[in-house]
Design a protein around this motif. Structure first.
Motif, PDB file in Angstrom:
ATOM      1  N   GLU A   1     -11.408  -5.872 -20.112  1.00 32.70           N
ATOM      2  CA  GLU A   1     -10.448  -6.926 -20.464  1.00 32.70           C
ATOM      3  C   GLU A   1     -10.538  -7.263 -21.945  1.00 32.70           C
TER       4      GLU A   1
ATOM      5  N   ALA B   1      -8.976  -4.553 -24.096  1.00 29.68           N
ATOM      6  CA  ALA B   1      -7.519  -4.521 -23.980  1.00 29.68           C
ATOM      7  C   ALA B   1      -6.847  -5.686 -24.691  1.00 29.68           C
ATOM      8  N   ASP B   2      -7.591  -6.688 -25.050  1.00 34.80           N
ATOM      9  CA  ASP B   2      -7.018  -7.878 -25.694  1.00 34.80           C
ATOM     10  C   ASP B   2      -6.746  -7.587 -27.174  1.00 34.80           C
ATOM     11  N   LYS B   3      -5.492  -7.798 -27.624  1.00 32.87           N
ATOM     12  CA  LYS B   3      -5.141  -7.544 -29.023  1.00 32.87           C
ATOM     13  C   LYS B   3      -5.923  -8.415 -29.989  1.00 32.87           C
ATOM     14  N   ARG B   4      -6.360  -9.594 -29.537  1.00 31.62           N
ATOM     15  CA  ARG B   4      -7.099 -10.500 -30.426  1.00 31.62           C
ATOM     16  C   ARG B   4      -8.472  -9.960 -30.802  1.00 31.62           C
TER      17      ARG B   4
ATOM     18  N   ALA C   1      -8.952  -6.986 -31.952  1.00 31.56           N
ATOM     19  CA  ALA C   1      -8.802  -5.868 -32.899  1.00 31.56           C
ATOM     20  C   ALA C   1      -9.644  -6.071 -34.154  1.00 31.56           C
TER      21      ALA C   1
ATOM     22  N   MET D   1     -11.130 -16.205 -27.695  1.00 28.84           N
ATOM     23  CA  MET D   1     -10.355 -15.491 -26.680  1.00 28.84           C
ATOM     24  C   MET D   1     -10.504 -16.112 -25.297  1.00 28.84           C
TER      25      MET D   1
END
Length: 853
Positions: free
Chosen positions: A667, A670-673, A675, A703
């Motif tokens: 999870e 997969a979270d763009k935050r 990156a 997050m």
């Protein structure tokens, strides 16, 4: 007493001082401490020092308004003047009973401070004071008077003076001196002047009315109008320079009915009360504010526990950091500056001295927190009372147009402690429970220390307020913030703080409202204030007394809170320290006041878990300290946060994340935050990151996760907020307002030394051994030894010249006791002790005359 028995009038200030007793000399040195640093060698040197410009200016600045008006009147009177002449200048032709009653006191003050000397028939103002206060074209007199006829006519031709005599109907004289005397006699004769002015044109009288109270100078053209020509012809206006005329002093005094000042102020304006409360109400309000002050200082330092604001390159807090502090404390910026400066003055905050210098709490803060509340308050109150740093100046600009910042340089004002003490002392004169009218306090201070010279004229024109008055305004506001006053009236702890008598502590605070200002209070409530700031030892005693007076007024700390269903806790009063500290960790303060409201949030609960608490610990804590059942929503909140807390582990590689649940790591990836964290999977349960541990923790929490930091051994790291402290620091020293006031022991020793030195300098000598006046005696070795041995046998004192080991020569009066082995043991009158002198260092000896003092 016959004429022969009367003491001769003193011919100088030194002779006047020589006639004083020891108590009077000690009082002089106490009121003018600059005269005793260093101790004068004799009374002649003391008189010389008392007449120096710097010392006289300082003495004049510390006079009250009427004493200063008396000195100003003497500066425009004849030299010497009689008491009757001085009284006429102060009270005028019609007299004034208040002036007549107050003048002896004012003259006594001037005499005591060695600004005036001589008997009542020959009063003399010290020459330097006369030069400072007498009128001149460059420096007009505060009285508004101009030069005398003799001074104004000094540059006039003899023929012009004779023309003036003819115009006023006086016979001509054979010289200019007698002509000026005749004109002066006319202008000082009330009856003849009235006759002269009775014929004056109306416009001429208007000109005189404009000049009479000053400034006495005016401008005229080369061809004056008729009404001006009438005044010039009769010497009522005298030219001082091309195009400039002046109203002579004698003419102005006639028009003023003999008064040197338009409004003599013999009586100090009273400090009036604007409201009166029961003393118990005042003490209760002050105690509540004292508790609030302690809470504000603790909140400030707690906010800086992990490292406070950065120190500016020039020192102090930036404007942005002061605003941020004000928001954190929920107070206006000037009040935030006051609390910051108070913590600094008490030694609770300082810069850490690191390369990246920041402000932080000092180790003394931890000691302060362990003290009882009344002693913590007393330490703050004493630091405020004695500090010379002035938070009210924050935001203003210095002489170089640089902004003054909190904790920065340039905030010291040496007059601040004296003004604070004086304001509180004036409040202590009121009946207990009486709140003063602030303007009456300022008027009283303005009378006690009036501004001099250009400052007085500037204030009259509405310029910026005098510093002392601004300090007084700030004192009234700061005393209320600190709990020294309650509802504007001086509270019992505040009275004790300045050494004023205090009634016994009240049984209860009461809840009465303000009574009318005219209500009568018992006479025993009127307590005289301490006359001046206390010496350090006495101030420490007064501070301890203030703490004892405050203690019964403070409520007992509580050991419980009231939990509510909306995830808040209410503390109905001050909490005991362990409870307050843990509650500050597990909840956020939502509002303050009589009761403090705390709110539980996921972030606050996580903060408690990060500090080492477990969910079970938090449940037990709430059940123990809550007087109400623990609400179910709060229980769910703790369990929910604890369930997710620590599932993710962050450690140092650069940083890594590990979790037993690989789905959670999926999870995160997969979270763009995520990156910006530079995450990559190392194993099914481990992620590596390019970001550091702190940034990784912050990113994951942003997050919505609840990660826990771990050590290299895999243990959870406990985050503690109160770890940042500066090295040991001392509180800033107040900047003194001139030399310190000497204590009684130093005064006694100084007076003895001056008396002894004066005896050595002025004692007449019977032999020819003495050289020129002021030079020590010189005799041969054999004569020196013989004279000293004879003095031992007769018990008489002698005068010697002596050179010490450093080569410094001095002269002393000694009473030899023993002469043997190349040394003489004698009582040294100069040092007031028994000393031993080497014979080879004695340059000569002379016997004292029979009438030596």
């Amino acid at each position: 007493m016959s004429t022969e028995d009367k003491p001769a009038a003193p011919r100088s200030l030194a002779e006047a001082l020589r006639a004083r007793d020891d108590a009077s000399l000690a009082a002089l040195l106490r009121s003018r401490p600059d005269l005793v640093t260093p101790v004068p060698t004799d009374l002649t040197q003391l008189a010389t020092r008392a007449g120096t410009r710097a010392s006289v200016v300082r003495a004049l600045e510390r006079l009250d308004r009427f004493a200063l008006q008396t000195a100003e009147a003497l500066a425009v009177a004849a030299d010497p003047a009689t008491y009757a002449e001085l009284s006429g200048l102060m009270a005028g032709d019609d007299g004034d009973p208040d002036v007549a009653a107050a003048l002896p006191r004012a003259l006594g003050v001037l005499r005591a401070q060695a600004l005036v000397w001589g008997a009542d028939d020959r009063l003399r103002l010290v020459r330097t004071a006369r030069e400072l206060l007498a009128p001149s074209p460059q420096h007009p007199s505060p009285t508004g008077l101009g030069p005398t006829v003799r001074e104004a006519t000094a540059g006039m031709s003899p023929g012009r003076v004779q023309e003036v005599l003819a115009a006023v109907g006086l016979p001509s004289t054979h010289d200019a001196v007698s002509a000026v005397d005749a004109l002066t006699g006319l202008f000082t004769d009330r009856a003849r002047m009235a006759e002269l002015l009775a014929d004056a044109p109306g416009e001429s009288r208007q000109v005189l009315d404009r000049l009479v109270w000053g400034p006495p100078y005016g401008q005229v053209t080369h061809d004056p109008a008729a009404h001006l020509r009438w005044l010039l012809d009769r010497g009522l206006l005298l030219p001082t320079a091309p195009g400039t005329v002046v109203l002579p002093r004698e003419v102005a005094l006639h028009l003023r009915a003999g008064r040197a000042h338009r409004t003599p102020e013999p009586l100090p304006p009273p400090v009036t009360a604007r409201a009166a409360y029961r003393p118990q109400v005042v003490d209760g309000a002050a105690a509540g504010q004292a508790l609030a002050a302690l809470g504000t200082v603790e909140e400030l330092l707690k906010d800086w526990d992990e490292g406070g604001p950065a120190v500016l390159r020039a020192g102090g807090l930036s404007v942005r950091d002061l605003k941020r502090t004000a928001v954190a404390l929920d107070v206006p910026e000037p009040e935030a500056a006051f609390w910051v400066e108070l913590a600094y003055a008490a030694g609770l905050v300082a810069s850490d001295g690191e390369a990246d210098e920041r402000y932080a709490a000092t180790p003394a803060y931890d000691e302060w927190r362990e003290l009882p509340p009344e002693r913590r308050w007393a330490r703050l109150a004493e630091a405020w009372l004695l500090a010379t740093r002035t938070s009210g100046l924050v935001g203003s600009r210095d002489a170089k147009d640089r902004a003054l910042s909190a904790l920065g340089a340039g905030l010291d004002r040496s007059a601040a402690p004296e003004v604070r003490h004086r304001v509180l002392a004036l409040l202590a004169r009121l009946p207990e429970g009486a709140a003063p009218d602030p303007e009456s306090v300022l008027a009283r201070l303005r009378w006690e220390r009036p501004p001099r010279g250009p400052r007085r004229e500037a204030l009259a024109e509405g310029a910026a307020e005098d510093l002392r008055l601004r300090l007084a305004r700030w004192t009234l506001a700061e005393a209320d913030l600190l709990g020294v006053t309650g509802r504007g009236a001086l509270a019992a702890p505040g009275r004790a703080l300045i050494g004023a008598p205090v009634r016994e502590a009240a049984d209860g605070a009461g809840d009465g409202d303000a009574s009318g200002p005219g209500d009568k209070l018992p006479a025993h409530h009127r307590t005289p204030p301490a006359p001046e700031p206390l010496p350090p030892a006495e101030q420490a005693v007064a501070t301890a007394a203030a703490a004892r007076v405050l203690a019964p007024l403070l409520p007992e700390p509580l050991d419980h809170v009231l939990l509510q269903a909306d995830l808040t806790a209410v503390a109905p009063g001050p909490l005991r320290r362990p409870l307050a500290e843990l509650l500050d960790v597990v909840a956020d303060v939502e509002s303050k006041g009589g009761a403090t409201v705390y709110r539980f949030t996921p972030g606050s609960v996580r903060r408690a878990l990060d500090s080492g608490q477990s969910a079970a610990d938090l449940h037990a804590f709430l059940a123990r300290y809550s007087r109400t059942p623990v609400p179910q929503p709060l229980t769910y909140l703790i369990d929910d946060v604890a369930r997710r807390h620590g599932r993710l582990r962050v450690g140092a590689a650069s940083a890594y994340v590990r979790c037993d649940d690989d789905a959670t790591l999926d999870e995160i990836l997969a979270d763009k935050r995520a990156a910006g964290l530079g995450l990559r999977r190392l194993a099914p349960t481990v992620l590596a990151a390019q970001a550091g541990p702190a940034a990784l923790l912050e990113g994951l929490r942003g997050m919505g996760f609840a990660p826990a930091a771990e050590s290299a051994g895999g243990d959870v790291l406990i985050a503690r907020a109160d770890a940042r402290r500066t090295p040991p620091r001392t509180a800033p020293e107040p900047v003194p307002d001139g030399p310190p006031v000497p204590d009684d022991a130093l005064l006694t020793a100084a007076v003895r030394a001056v008396r002894a030195g004066d005896l050595a300098a002025t004692a007449p000598h019977r032999t020819e051994a003495a050289g020129a006046a002021g030079e020590p005696p010189r005799t041969g070795a054999a004569e020196t030894l013989a004279t000293l041995q004879a003095a031992v046998l007769t018990g008489e004192a002698v005068w010697i010249g002596h050179v010490n080991a450093e080569g410094a020569a001095s002269q002393r009066v000694i009473a030899p006791v023993r002469v043997e082995g190349g040394f003489v043991t004698a009582y040294d009158h100069t040092a007031d002790e028994v000393r031993t002198f080497a014979l080879h260092r004695i340059t000569g000896v002379a016997e004292l005359a029979d009438d030596a003092g």
